[in-house]
Design an enzyme around this catalytic site. Structure first.
Site, PDB file in Angstrom:
ATOM      1  N   GLU A 257       0.883  -1.177   0.000  1.00  0.00           N
ATOM      2  CA  GLU A 257       0.000   0.000   0.000  1.00  0.00           C
ATOM      3  C   GLU A 257       0.912   1.217   0.000  1.00  0.00           C
ATOM      4  O   GLU A 257       1.557   1.522   1.006  1.00  0.00           O
ATOM      5  CB  GLU A 257      -0.902  -0.007   1.247  1.00  0.00           C
ATOM      6  CG  GLU A 257      -1.849  -1.192   1.338  1.00  0.00           C
ATOM      7  CD  GLU A 257      -2.977  -1.153   0.321  1.00  0.00           C
ATOM      8  OE1 GLU A 257      -3.261  -0.072  -0.234  1.00  0.00           O
ATOM      9  OE2 GLU A 257      -3.563  -2.219   0.053  1.00  0.00           O
ATOM     10  N   CYS A 291      -2.425   8.943   2.841  1.00  0.00           N
ATOM     11  CA  CYS A 291      -2.096   8.482   1.476  1.00  0.00           C
ATOM     12  C   CYS A 291      -3.211   8.855   0.531  1.00  0.00           C
ATOM     13  O   CYS A 291      -2.972   9.071  -0.656  1.00  0.00           O
ATOM     14  CB  CYS A 291      -1.877   6.974   1.489  1.00  0.00           C
ATOM     15  SG  CYS A 291      -3.227   6.069   2.261  1.00  0.00           S
TER      16      CYS A 291
HETATM   17  P1  NAD Z   1       8.601   4.802   4.333  1.00  0.00           P
HETATM   18  O1  NAD Z   1       8.525   3.990   3.087  1.00  0.00           O
HETATM   19  O2  NAD Z   1       9.734   5.699   4.517  1.00  0.00           O
HETATM   20  O3  NAD Z   1       8.572   3.849   5.616  1.00  0.00           O
HETATM   21  C1  NAD Z   1       7.544   2.928   5.853  1.00  0.00           C
HETATM   22  C2  NAD Z   1       8.062   1.817   6.760  1.00  0.00           C
HETATM   23  O4  NAD Z   1       9.077   1.098   6.067  1.00  0.00           O
HETATM   24  C3  NAD Z   1       8.718   2.322   8.047  1.00  0.00           C
HETATM   25  O5  NAD Z   1       8.362   1.456   9.099  1.00  0.00           O
HETATM   26  C4  NAD Z   1      10.198   2.205   7.752  1.00  0.00           C
HETATM   27  O6  NAD Z   1      10.980   2.020   8.890  1.00  0.00           O
HETATM   28  C5  NAD Z   1      10.218   0.955   6.877  1.00  0.00           C
HETATM   29  N1  NAD Z   1      11.386   0.836   5.990  1.00  0.00           N
HETATM   30  C6  NAD Z   1      12.146   1.829   5.456  1.00  0.00           C
HETATM   31  N2  NAD Z   1      13.129   1.304   4.699  1.00  0.00           N
HETATM   32  C7  NAD Z   1      12.972  -0.050   4.750  1.00  0.00           C
HETATM   33  C8  NAD Z   1      13.683  -1.137   4.169  1.00  0.00           C
HETATM   34  N3  NAD Z   1      14.734  -0.940   3.385  1.00  0.00           N
HETATM   35  N4  NAD Z   1      13.243  -2.389   4.420  1.00  0.00           N
HETATM   36  C9  NAD Z   1      12.162  -2.608   5.197  1.00  0.00           C
HETATM   37  N5  NAD Z   1      11.464  -1.605   5.787  1.00  0.00           N
HETATM   38  C10 NAD Z   1      11.865  -0.349   5.554  1.00  0.00           C
HETATM   39  O7  NAD Z   1       7.202   5.580   4.400  1.00  0.00           O
HETATM   40  P2  NAD Z   1       6.732   6.640   5.476  1.00  0.00           P
HETATM   41  O8  NAD Z   1       7.454   7.918   5.233  1.00  0.00           O
HETATM   42  O9  NAD Z   1       6.758   6.036   6.833  1.00  0.00           O
HETATM   43  O10 NAD Z   1       5.189   6.812   5.098  1.00  0.00           O
HETATM   44  C11 NAD Z   1       4.705   7.741   4.189  1.00  0.00           C
HETATM   45  C12 NAD Z   1       4.339   7.067   2.883  1.00  0.00           C
HETATM   46  O11 NAD Z   1       3.432   6.003   3.112  1.00  0.00           O
HETATM   47  C13 NAD Z   1       3.618   8.000   1.917  1.00  0.00           C
HETATM   48  O12 NAD Z   1       4.127   7.821   0.622  1.00  0.00           O
HETATM   49  C14 NAD Z   1       2.174   7.543   1.980  1.00  0.00           C
HETATM   50  O13 NAD Z   1       1.418   7.832   0.834  1.00  0.00           O
HETATM   51  C15 NAD Z   1       2.346   6.072   2.185  1.00  0.00           C
HETATM   52  N6  NAD Z   1       1.135   5.484   2.761  1.00  0.00           N
HETATM   53  C16 NAD Z   1       0.354   4.694   1.966  1.00  0.00           C
HETATM   54  C17 NAD Z   1      -0.834   4.156   2.461  1.00  0.00           C
HETATM   55  C18 NAD Z   1      -1.737   3.309   1.602  1.00  0.00           C
HETATM   56  O14 NAD Z   1      -2.648   2.689   2.153  1.00  0.00           O
HETATM   57  N7  NAD Z   1      -1.551   3.264   0.299  1.00  0.00           N
HETATM   58  C19 NAD Z   1      -1.202   4.428   3.783  1.00  0.00           C
HETATM   59  C20 NAD Z   1      -0.379   5.225   4.566  1.00  0.00           C
HETATM   60  C21 NAD Z   1       0.795   5.765   4.048  1.00  0.00           C
END
Ligand code: NAD
Length: 522
Positions: A257, A291
């Site tokens: 997502e 999001c």
């Molecule tokens: P992010 O991708 O930076 O981090 C998300 C999670 O992934 C965090 O827990 C982070 O620690 C982990 N992570 C980071 N690098 C990783 C790796 N290499 N391996 C495994 N895990 C890793 O995102 P964010 O800044 O926390 O969230 C914002 C983003 O999330 C926005 O783009 C938003 O649109 C999206 N989002 C999407 C939905 C949806 O339902 N489509 C819902 C909420 C947020």
């Protein structure tokens, strides 16, 4: 406040210290509204992930053996816990996100209460064994059953914008499907997940079935990916691609997502008052960090000025205060520091390229915490970052378009395809426009609220994701389909088996003509 071991998500799980003095290997949790440290949590790594995986796998068979009703009892208790402790849950969420109390109440606490009940009530119906009616002549008289067995150990990796809804929320169907779960909340917002893990324990969830592990994505997140049987990821498209690639290497299923850039189309015949209220509310809700926030608005030329005037007036009336309790503010703080830079960059890029700021736009550089005022931009176009890249902040850029054709073309001019909205009094036209928009969900005369339809799949098209949460797909992804074919009454020797003497060839040819020979040539 004296140092106090406040929480532990299991005997070997992470600890939270509400204190000014951290233990070794702990990272601070900061209240974004004030910039002050409110807790310290463990920073775990690969060893902790491996230990937790072994523990989760050991207890999973007994959890599965409890059956749907046994597991549902725990979830129904959790539903009650959420309604009885809603203020504590809201306060925890607000303390680590800086969002308004009302945002947390509507999109997290209400979601939590609904989700525990929904999956408790519907998991069995969605995952029960299915007796399959088959058409193959080779299966006549045989019984075909499909069962949905738990995958075993599910990893959930979550973002910071909705600590319950987009993290813990995904664990509920995974648990109801009979799995053990490892949840890694975002680094900045671990407290809600730790609170809820304690709550589930209180509600009777056996030890080790659900473990919250805190730590960095690049270390702990990657380690979790390597030890689980399925990964549910919510976060940015960039990280989502890495997760998908690693899941591909390991050949484990993943559900992604990801980001969005949701378009909001206002037709000339729309109810402008409702459209203005919705564009502003769902653009600024959760400080624009959803999001499925309204990220860009397209308005048909004849009603553009009137729409802009309405939105600007309403935006100027919004308070952007510290979320100290119910009713304290409409728009809260940004949750992470880097979001201030992103929002500033998008607004300044637009200003440089000729946009007009009709509300907000100038953050106070001396304000403590991470803040950006609700900002409305006009005279924008697709040369600007605010119209093409995910801002994820309290901005609402409004672009004038000649007609709905241009609006649809521009709405689809994006790598993202998460959600969209169209406002028109002509419902048939609205539905036609909705069907032409490349997005996983589209609203007619509404926005965002479709997320609460737990019965319908919600997922992204294009770069916004793979798979769906909610609906049947939202729980079946946590299961492996197994088809069982049972032959009870049968011949000792069926005609298709050896030896091949020409008779079986002719017989199968006749069978094929009899069953399938009715197709037409045109
Ligand atoms: P992010 O991708 O930076 O981090 C998300 C999670 O992934 C965090 O827990 C982070 O620690 C982990 N992570 C980071 N690098 C990783 C790796 N290499 N391996 C495994 N895990 C890793 O995102 P964010 O800044 O926390 O969230 C914002 C983003 O999330 C926005 O783009 C938003 O649109 C999206 N989002 C999407 C939905 C949806 O339902 N489509 C819902 C909420 C947020």
């Amino acid at each position: 406040m004296s140092t106090q071991e406040q929480a532990s998500a299991g005997a070997e799980g992470p600890a939270t210290t509400i204190a000014t003095a951290p233990k070794a290997e702990q990272k601070p949790v900061i209240d974004p509204a004030t910039g002050e440290t409110i807790a310290w949590v463990d920073e775990l790594g690969a060893e902790a992930a491996a230990r937790a995986a072994a523990r989760g796998r050991a207890v999973q068979p007994a959890w599965e053996a409890l059956g749907f009703e046994g597991r549902a009892r725990v979830m129904r208790r959790a539903q009650k816990w959420v309604t009885e402790h809603s203020d504590e849950l809201v306060a925890t969420i607000v303390s680590e996100t800086g969002k308004a109390w009302e945002d947390a109440q509507m999109a997290e606490v209400m979601y939590a209460a609904a989700a525990f009940g929904h999956w408790a009530d519907h998991a069995e119906g969605l995952l029960a064994d299915e007796k399959i009616k088959v058409s193959s002549p080779l299966l006549k008289g045989k019984k075909v059953i499909t069962r949905h067995a738990p995958v075993g150990l599910v990893g959930v990796i979550a973002p910071w914008n909705y600590p319950f809804t987009n993290g813990f929320g995904d664990c509920i169907p995974a648990l109801m499907a009979g799995n053990s779960v490892l949840l890694k909340p975002a680094e900045k917002t671990p407290l809600t997940s730790l609170l809820m893990a304690r709550a589930l324990k209180e509600c009777g969830l056996p030890d080790g079935v659900m473990q919250v592990l805190t730590g960095r994505g690049s270390v702990l997140g990657e380690a979790i990916l390597d030890v689980v049987d399925m990964i549910m990821f919510t976060g940015s498209t960039a990280v989502g691609r890495r997760i998908g690639a690693r899941a591909g290497e390991r050949l484990i299923p993943c559900s992604l997502e990801l980001g969005g850039k949701d378009a909001f189309i206002v037709c000339a015949d729309a109810d402008l008052e409702r459209a203005a209220n919705h564009a502003l509310f769902y653009g600024m809700f959760n400080t624009g960090q959803t999001c499925i926030s309204v990220e860009r608005v397209y308005v048909e030329a004849p009603v553009y000025d009137e729409f802009v005037a309405k939105v600007a007036k309403k935006a100027k009336a919004l308070r952007n205060e510290r979320p100290t309790g119910p009713g304290a503010t409409e728009v809260g703080a940004l949750t992470i520091e880097s979001q201030v830079a992103t929002v500033t960059e998008h607004v300044e890029d637009a200003r440089r390229k000729g946009a007009t700021i009709v509300a907000g736009g100038d953050p106070d550089p001396n304000r403590k915490g991470w803040w950006y005022p609700p900002t409305v931009l006009t005279d924008v176009d697709h040369s600007m970052e605010c119209m093409t890249e995910e801002t994820f902040g309290p901005t609402l850029p409004i672009m004038k378009v000649a007609d709905t054709e241009e609006a649809i073309r521009l709405a689809n001019d994006s790598p993202y395809g998460l959600m969209a909205s169209v406002f028109t009094k002509d419902i048939a036209k609205g539905e036609q426009i909705a069907r032409r928009i490349e997005a996983g969900s589209v609203h007619v005369n509404d926005a965002l609220i479709g997320y609460t339809a737990l019965e319908a799949p919600m997922g992204g098209w294009k770069d916004s994701g793979l798979g769906a949460r909610h609906g049947a797909a939202g729980i079946r992804k946590y299961a492996r389909a197994q088809t069982i074919v049972i032959s009870k009454y049968h011949l000792k020797k069926e005609p298709q088996v050896y030896p091949y003497n020409g008779r079986s060839f002719r017989l199968l040819g006749r069978v094929a003509r009899f069953f399938y020979g009715r197709g037409t040539r045109d």
